[in-house]
Design a protein around this motif. Structure first.
Motif, short mmCIF file in Angstrom:
data_model
loop_
_atom_site.label_atom_id
_atom_site.label_comp_id
_atom_site.label_asym_id
_atom_site.label_seq_id
_atom_site.Cartn_x
_atom_site.Cartn_y
_atom_site.Cartn_z
N UNK A 125 -7.18 -6.98 22.53
CA UNK A 125 -7.24 -5.35 22.08
C UNK A 125 -5.86 -5.56 20.90
N UNK A 126 -4.37 -6.32 21.46
CA UNK A 126 -3.97 -5.80 20.08
C UNK A 126 -4.60 -7.12 18.53
N UNK A 127 -4.98 -7.39 18.92
CA UNK A 127 -5.85 -8.36 17.79
C UNK A 127 -6.47 -7.30 17.13
N UNK A 128 -7.14 -6.80 17.84
CA UNK A 128 -7.91 -5.78 17.48
C UNK A 128 -7.84 -4.91 16.48
N UNK A 129 -6.01 -4.29 16.88
CA UNK A 129 -5.44 -3.39 16.52
C UNK A 129 -4.70 -3.51 15.56
N UNK A 130 -3.93 -4.95 15.24
CA UNK A 130 -3.96 -5.95 14.15
C UNK A 130 -4.22 -5.58 13.14
N UNK A 131 -5.96 -5.63 13.21
CA UNK A 131 -6.74 -6.03 12.33
C UNK A 131 -6.32 -4.69 11.65
N UNK A 132 -6.91 -3.69 12.12
CA UNK A 132 -7.20 -2.11 12.07
C UNK A 132 -5.11 -1.26 11.14
N UNK A 133 -5.07 -2.34 11.26
CA UNK A 133 -3.23 -1.64 10.78
C UNK A 133 -3.50 -2.94 9.55
N UNK A 134 -3.66 -4.07 9.40
CA UNK A 134 -3.72 -4.44 7.97
C UNK A 134 -5.32 -4.08 6.94
N UNK A 135 -6.26 -3.70 7.86
CA UNK A 135 -7.26 -2.29 7.30
C UNK A 135 -6.78 -1.64 6.31
N UNK A 136 -5.74 -0.77 7.31
CA UNK A 136 -5.29 0.38 6.73
C UNK A 136 -4.34 0.36 5.83
N UNK A 137 -3.47 -1.28 5.69
CA UNK A 137 -2.41 -1.20 4.66
C UNK A 137 -3.03 -1.30 3.41
N UNK A 138 -3.77 -2.70 3.59
CA UNK A 138 -4.59 -2.54 2.61
C UNK A 138 -5.30 -1.60 1.43
N UNK A 139 -5.66 -0.76 2.11
CA UNK A 139 -6.59 0.94 1.61
C UNK A 139 -5.65 1.44 0.56
N UNK A 140 -4.29 1.63 1.84
CA UNK A 140 -2.76 2.48 1.65
C UNK A 140 -2.23 1.88 -0.13
N UNK A 141 -2.55 0.08 0.07
CA UNK A 141 -2.54 -0.71 -1.30
C UNK A 141 -3.06 -0.08 -1.79
N UNK A 142 -4.34 -0.09 -1.83
CA UNK A 142 -4.76 -0.13 -3.19
C UNK A 142 -5.47 1.52 -3.72
N UNK A 143 -5.11 2.65 -2.35
CA UNK A 143 -4.95 3.85 -3.23
C UNK A 143 -3.29 3.91 -3.83
N UNK A 144 -2.40 3.62 -3.68
CA UNK A 144 -1.34 3.41 -4.49
C UNK A 144 -1.67 2.73 -6.00
N UNK A 145 -2.49 2.02 -5.73
CA UNK A 145 -2.54 1.04 -7.25
C UNK A 145 -3.27 2.09 -8.21
N UNK A 146 -4.95 2.62 -7.34
CA UNK A 146 -5.50 3.16 -7.85
C UNK A 146 -5.21 4.95 -8.63
N UNK A 147 -3.98 5.30 -7.91
CA UNK A 147 -3.14 6.48 -8.77
C UNK A 147 -2.13 6.62 -8.93
N UNK A 148 -1.49 5.23 -8.97
CA UNK A 148 -0.27 4.80 -10.31
C UNK A 148 -0.90 4.20 -11.59
N UNK A 149 -1.36 4.13 -11.57
CA UNK A 149 -2.07 3.66 -13.02
C UNK A 149 -2.08 2.14 -13.72
N UNK A 150 -2.19 1.66 -12.12
CA UNK A 150 -1.76 -0.35 -12.97
C UNK A 150 -2.81 -0.30 -14.12
#
Length: 172
Positions: free
Chosen positions: A116-141
């Motif tokens: 369960x903890x491994x699955x939750x860690x994967x979900x957290x990593x995916x959320x962080x990856x999405x947040x980074x992508x969104x920030x890059x998308x909005x920041x005009x890289x």
């Protein structure tokens, strides 16, 4: 006074109950992560911390009961006696079976918690990856992170002749 294996079994059952509750929290946490409920995640994380503290205390009590049981049997125990050692010195078949069953249940819960903890860690990593992508998308890289640029134009770009384009200008 003879120390009974029942004291050890009681501590084991308490520990099993705490691990079951931790597994429930882990499941709740998964749905909170998927739902992106930050306040609820904070509440669950705090509840997990408190529960882990209770588990640590319960483990200390279990080891104390196990040491007392082994000392009563004339065995010099280690600081953290192994369940196999307790089982070896339990001569009543019913109590031995209870110890074996409790150990199996606790091991099963621990394995399920790890999964369960491994699955939750994967979900957290995916959320962080999405947040980074969104920030890059909005920041005009710069687009050159996404697209090939003609090497002849690299000098012009470095000299500032190209405007800084953002991802909104890029086609999907």
């Amino acid at each position: 006074m003879a120390v009974s294996v029942q004291a050890v079994l009681q501590q084991l059952n308490d520990l099993i109950g705490l691990h079951e509750r931790l597994l429930e929290l882990s499941r709740e946490k998964r749905s909170v992560l998927v739902g992106n409920a930050v306040d609820e995640l904070t509440r669950l994380t705090n509840a997990e911390r408190r529960l882990i503290g209770q588990i640590e205390e319960s483990e200390r009590e279990l080891f104390a009961a196990a040491r007392a049981f082994l000392q009563d049997k004339g065995v010099r125990p280690t600081a953290r006696p192994a369940m196999t050692e307790l089982i070896r010195y339990t001569f009543h078949a019913g109590e031995r079976a209870e110890l074996i069953a409790a150990r199996a249940k606790l091991n099963e819960l621990i394995n399920r918690l790890k999964e369960a903890n491994e699955l939750n860690q994967q979900l957290i990593r995916q959320s962080l990856d999405f947040i980074r992508f969104s920030i890059d998308l909005l920041s005009g890289a710069p687009e050159d992170d996404l697209m090939y640029q003609n090497p002849q134009h690299q000098e012009e770009k470095q000299a500032g002749s190209y405007p800084n384009r953002n991802y909104f200008d890029a086609r999907a």
